[in-house]
Structures are given as structure tokens and as C-alpha cells.
Design a protein around this motif. Structure first.
Motif, PDB file in Angstrom:
ATOM      1  N   PHE A   1       0.710  -1.159  -0.060  1.00 55.61           N
ATOM      2  CA  PHE A   1       0.030   0.011   0.080  1.00 55.61           C
ATOM      3  C   PHE A   1       0.796   1.314  -0.064  1.00 55.61           C
ATOM      4  CE2 PHE A   1      -2.605   3.019   2.331  1.00 55.61           C
ATOM      5  CZ  PHE A   1      -3.654   3.438   1.533  1.00 55.61           C
ATOM      6  N   LYS A   2       1.936   0.935   0.812  1.00 55.01           N
ATOM      7  CA  LYS A   2       2.904   2.334   0.884  1.00 55.01           C
ATOM      8  C   LYS A   2       3.386   2.530  -0.337  1.00 55.01           C
ATOM      9  CE  LYS A   2       6.487   4.213   3.896  1.00 55.01           C
ATOM     10  NZ  LYS A   2       7.359   4.324   4.750  1.00 55.01           N
ATOM     11  N   SER A   3       4.038   1.467  -1.266  1.00 57.74           N
ATOM     12  CA  SER A   3       4.409   1.634  -2.551  1.00 57.74           C
ATOM     13  C   SER A   3       3.427   2.246  -3.428  1.00 57.74           C
ATOM     14  CB  SER A   3       4.748   0.275  -2.949  1.00 57.74           C
ATOM     15  OG  SER A   3       5.154   0.271  -4.253  1.00 57.74           O
ATOM     16  N   HIS A   4       1.995   1.783  -3.358  1.00 58.72           N
ATOM     17  CA  HIS A   4       1.356   2.423  -4.388  1.00 58.72           C
ATOM     18  C   HIS A   4       0.867   4.049  -4.308  1.00 58.72           C
ATOM     19  CE1 HIS A   4      -0.211  -1.181  -6.292  1.00 58.72           C
ATOM     20  NE2 HIS A   4      -0.358  -1.914  -5.163  1.00 58.72           N
ATOM     21  N   ASN A   5       0.988   4.215  -2.904  1.00 53.92           N
ATOM     22  CA  ASN A   5       0.842   5.749  -2.525  1.00 53.92           C
ATOM     23  C   ASN A   5       1.904   6.663  -2.246  1.00 53.92           C
ATOM     24  OD1 ASN A   5      -2.231   5.930  -2.466  1.00 53.92           O
ATOM     25  ND2 ASN A   5      -2.224   5.512  -0.755  1.00 53.92           N
ATOM     26  N   GLU A   6       3.134   5.963  -2.275  1.00 53.53           N
ATOM     27  CA  GLU A   6       4.261   7.009  -2.221  1.00 53.53           C
ATOM     28  C   GLU A   6       5.666   6.740  -2.682  1.00 53.53           C
ATOM     29  OE1 GLU A   6       4.972   7.142   2.117  1.00 53.53           O
ATOM     30  OE2 GLU A   6       2.799   7.510   2.661  1.00 53.53           O
ATOM     31  N   LEU A   7       5.999   5.164  -2.638  1.00 53.22           N
ATOM     32  CA  LEU A   7       7.238   4.882  -3.046  1.00 53.22           C
ATOM     33  C   LEU A   7       7.412   4.723  -4.758  1.00 53.22           C
ATOM     34  CD1 LEU A   7       8.033   2.415  -0.097  1.00 53.22           C
ATOM     35  CD2 LEU A   7       8.560   4.900  -0.333  1.00 53.22           C
ATOM     36  N   ALA A   8       6.622   3.974  -5.168  1.00 54.93           N
ATOM     37  CA  ALA A   8       6.567   3.714  -6.644  1.00 54.93           C
ATOM     38  C   ALA A   8       6.890   5.108  -7.538  1.00 54.93           C
ATOM     39  CB  ALA A   8       5.274   3.017  -7.145  1.00 54.93           C
ATOM     40  N   THR A   9       7.767   4.741  -8.435  1.00 56.82           N
ATOM     41  CA  THR A   9       8.061   6.156  -9.310  1.00 56.82           C
ATOM     42  C   THR A   9       7.426   5.817 -10.775  1.00 56.82           C
ATOM     43  OG1 THR A   9       9.979   5.239  -9.728  1.00 56.82           O
ATOM     44  CG2 THR A   9      10.125   6.811  -7.876  1.00 56.82           C
ATOM     45  N   LYS A  10       6.910   4.843 -11.077  1.00 61.25           N
ATOM     46  CA  LYS A  10       6.365   4.307 -12.333  1.00 61.25           C
ATOM     47  C   LYS A  10       5.179   3.357 -12.225  1.00 61.25           C
ATOM     48  CE  LYS A  10      10.110   1.276 -13.720  1.00 61.25           C
ATOM     49  NZ  LYS A  10      11.243   1.009 -14.612  1.00 61.25           N
ATOM     50  N   GLY A  11       4.469   3.095 -13.277  1.00 61.44           N
ATOM     51  CA  GLY A  11       3.169   2.454 -13.068  1.00 61.44           C
ATOM     52  C   GLY A  11       2.038   2.861 -13.042  1.00 61.44           C
ATOM     53  N   TYR A  12       0.890   2.081 -13.423  1.00 59.52           N
ATOM     54  CA  TYR A  12      -0.447   2.449 -13.322  1.00 59.52           C
ATOM     55  C   TYR A  12      -0.773   3.358 -12.063  1.00 59.52           C
ATOM     56  CZ  TYR A  12      -5.487   2.115 -13.480  1.00 59.52           C
ATOM     57  OH  TYR A  12      -6.914   2.447 -13.614  1.00 59.52           O
ATOM     58  N   THR A  13      -0.560   2.890 -10.979  1.00 53.09           N
ATOM     59  CA  THR A  13      -1.115   3.489  -9.893  1.00 53.09           C
ATOM     60  C   THR A  13      -0.830   4.693  -9.418  1.00 53.09           C
ATOM     61  OG1 THR A  13       0.450   2.222  -8.446  1.00 53.09           O
ATOM     62  CG2 THR A  13      -1.692   1.082  -8.731  1.00 53.09           C
ATOM     63  N   ILE A  14       0.732   5.236  -9.998  1.00 56.02           N
ATOM     64  CA  ILE A  14       1.072   6.515  -9.481  1.00 56.02           C
ATOM     65  C   ILE A  14       0.436   7.415 -10.108  1.00 56.02           C
ATOM     66  CG2 ILE A  14       3.543   5.618  -9.129  1.00 56.02           C
ATOM     67  CD1 ILE A  14       4.229   7.190 -11.705  1.00 56.02           C
ATOM     68  N   LYS A  15      -0.390   7.362 -11.116  1.00 52.18           N
ATOM     69  CA  LYS A  15      -1.255   8.348 -11.908  1.00 52.18           C
ATOM     70  C   LYS A  15      -2.308   8.855 -11.067  1.00 52.18           C
ATOM     71  CE  LYS A  15       0.217   6.000 -15.965  1.00 52.18           C
ATOM     72  NZ  LYS A  15      -0.491   5.217 -17.013  1.00 52.18           N
ATOM     73  N   PHE A  16      -2.931   7.847 -10.124  1.00 52.15           N
ATOM     74  CA  PHE A  16      -4.249   8.153  -9.598  1.00 52.15           C
ATOM     75  C   PHE A  16      -4.224   8.071  -8.206  1.00 52.15           C
ATOM     76  CE2 PHE A  16      -4.892   5.609 -13.782  1.00 52.15           C
ATOM     77  CZ  PHE A  16      -5.415   6.773 -14.494  1.00 52.15           C
ATOM     78  N   ARG A  17      -3.091   8.470  -7.516  1.00 49.26           N
ATOM     79  CA  ARG A  17      -2.815   8.580  -5.992  1.00 49.26           C
ATOM     80  C   ARG A  17      -3.822   9.760  -5.544  1.00 49.26           C
ATOM     81  NH1 ARG A  17       3.672   8.460  -6.067  1.00 49.26           N
ATOM     82  NH2 ARG A  17       3.854   6.291  -6.076  1.00 49.26           N
ATOM     83  N   PRO A  18      -4.358   9.947  -4.508  1.00 49.93           N
ATOM     84  CA  PRO A  18      -4.247   8.677  -3.395  1.00 49.93           C
ATOM     85  C   PRO A  18      -5.298   7.627  -3.556  1.00 49.93           C
ATOM     86  CG  PRO A  18      -5.639  10.652  -2.384  1.00 49.93           C
ATOM     87  CD  PRO A  18      -5.361  10.921  -3.828  1.00 49.93           C
ATOM     88  N   TRP A  19      -4.728   6.516  -2.919  1.00 54.62           N
ATOM     89  CA  TRP A  19      -5.512   5.138  -2.827  1.00 54.62           C
ATOM     90  C   TRP A  19      -5.932   5.151  -1.592  1.00 54.62           C
ATOM     91  CZ3 TRP A  19      -6.861   3.153  -7.614  1.00 54.62           C
ATOM     92  CH2 TRP A  19      -6.120   3.493  -8.557  1.00 54.62           C
ATOM     93  N   LYS A  20      -7.193   4.551  -1.514  1.00 51.88           N
ATOM     94  CA  LYS A  20      -7.494   3.707  -0.203  1.00 51.88           C
ATOM     95  C   LYS A  20      -7.785   2.390  -0.448  1.00 51.88           C
ATOM     96  CE  LYS A  20     -12.116   5.609   0.019  1.00 51.88           C
ATOM     97  NZ  LYS A  20     -12.967   6.474   0.688  1.00 51.88           N
ATOM     98  N   VAL A  21      -7.556   1.421   0.684  1.00 58.16           N
ATOM     99  CA  VAL A  21      -8.100   0.083   0.604  1.00 58.16           C
ATOM    100  C   VAL A  21      -9.349   0.000   0.881  1.00 58.16           C
ATOM    101  CG1 VAL A  21      -7.783  -2.082   1.497  1.00 58.16           C
ATOM    102  CG2 VAL A  21      -5.879  -0.756   1.265  1.00 58.16           C
ATOM    103  N   VAL A  22     -10.251  -0.486  -0.143  1.00 55.25           N
ATOM    104  CA  VAL A  22     -11.760  -0.628   0.128  1.00 55.25           C
ATOM    105  C   VAL A  22     -12.309  -2.226   0.247  1.00 55.25           C
ATOM    106  CG1 VAL A  22     -12.204   1.459  -1.074  1.00 55.25           C
ATOM    107  CG2 VAL A  22     -12.358  -0.570  -2.359  1.00 55.25           C
ATOM    108  N   TYR A  23     -11.464  -3.060   0.109  1.00 51.85           N
ATOM    109  CA  TYR A  23     -11.666  -4.641   0.133  1.00 51.85           C
ATOM    110  C   TYR A  23     -10.578  -5.445   0.351  1.00 51.85           C
ATOM    111  CZ  TYR A  23     -14.351  -8.894  -0.559  1.00 51.85           C
ATOM    112  OH  TYR A  23     -14.937 -10.075  -0.594  1.00 51.85           O
ATOM    113  N   LEU A  24     -10.509  -6.318   1.130  1.00 55.79           N
ATOM    114  CA  LEU A  24      -9.401  -7.339   1.176  1.00 55.79           C
ATOM    115  C   LEU A  24     -10.002  -8.747   1.634  1.00 55.79           C
ATOM    116  CD1 LEU A  24      -8.266  -7.869   4.285  1.00 55.79           C
ATOM    117  CD2 LEU A  24      -7.463  -5.588   4.022  1.00 55.79           C
TER     118      LEU A  24
END
Length: 86
Positions: free
Chosen positions: A28-51
Motif C-alpha cells: 500500500f505504501k508503494s502504491h501511494n508513496e514509493l513507486a515512481t512508475k506504473g499505473y497506480t502512481i497516476k491516480f494517487r491517493p488510493w485507499k483500501v476498500v476491500y481485502l
């Protein structure tokens, strides 16, 4: 070892993301903060809605793949609609 299948939701962009991991907090930290490329960096912030938690990687991958099918997308859509109704 446990594996978590998760659904992320970006309210700002009305986007969802499905994945699995053995370390949800780190991922989750990678999706919201650490990653520098990939799909999820374009649409921050994310929240976990289901697991869901699984005891095997194989089961988790199978569920993740199902969530990416047409029926899985309907399932996810119902979850995001519930968020909007709140």
C-alpha cells in the motif's frame, strides 16, 4: 504465510486497482508513496476498500484473476457504489 487480495480505490479519479501481496502495508505504501512508475502512481491517493486473506499464493492469484473478469468487475462496482452511497 498469508496472502492478501486487495482492491484499491481512488476517489479523486474514480479508479480501482486489484492486486495481491504477502505484505499489504508495504504494498500500500508503494502504491501511494514509493513507486515512481506504473499505473497506480497516476491516480494517487488510493485507499483500501476491500481485502481477502488466503493461505496460499495459488488461491490468492486465482481470486485476483477472477476479480479482473467481467463478473469480478461487477463485484467491484458494487463495492464502490456502496462507498458513494455513504
Amino acid at each position: 504465510m498469508e496472502f492478501v487480495v486487495y482492491i484499491l480505490y481512488s476517489e479523486k479519479f474514480d479508479k480501482t486497482y486489484v492486486g495481491f501481496t504477502s505484505s499489504l502495508i508495504d504494498r500500500f505504501k508503494s502504491h501511494n508513496e514509493l513507486a515512481t512508475k506504473g499505473y497506480t502512481i497516476k491516480f494517487r491517493p488510493w485507499k483500501v476498500v476491500y481485502l481477502e486473506v488466503y493461505n496460499s499464493k495459488t488461491e490468492a492469484i486465482k481470486r485476483e484473476k477472477w476479480l479482473k473478469t467481467g463478473n469480478g468487475r461487477i463485484f467491484i462496482s458494487n463495492i464502490t457504489k456502496e462507498l458513494e452511497d455513504k
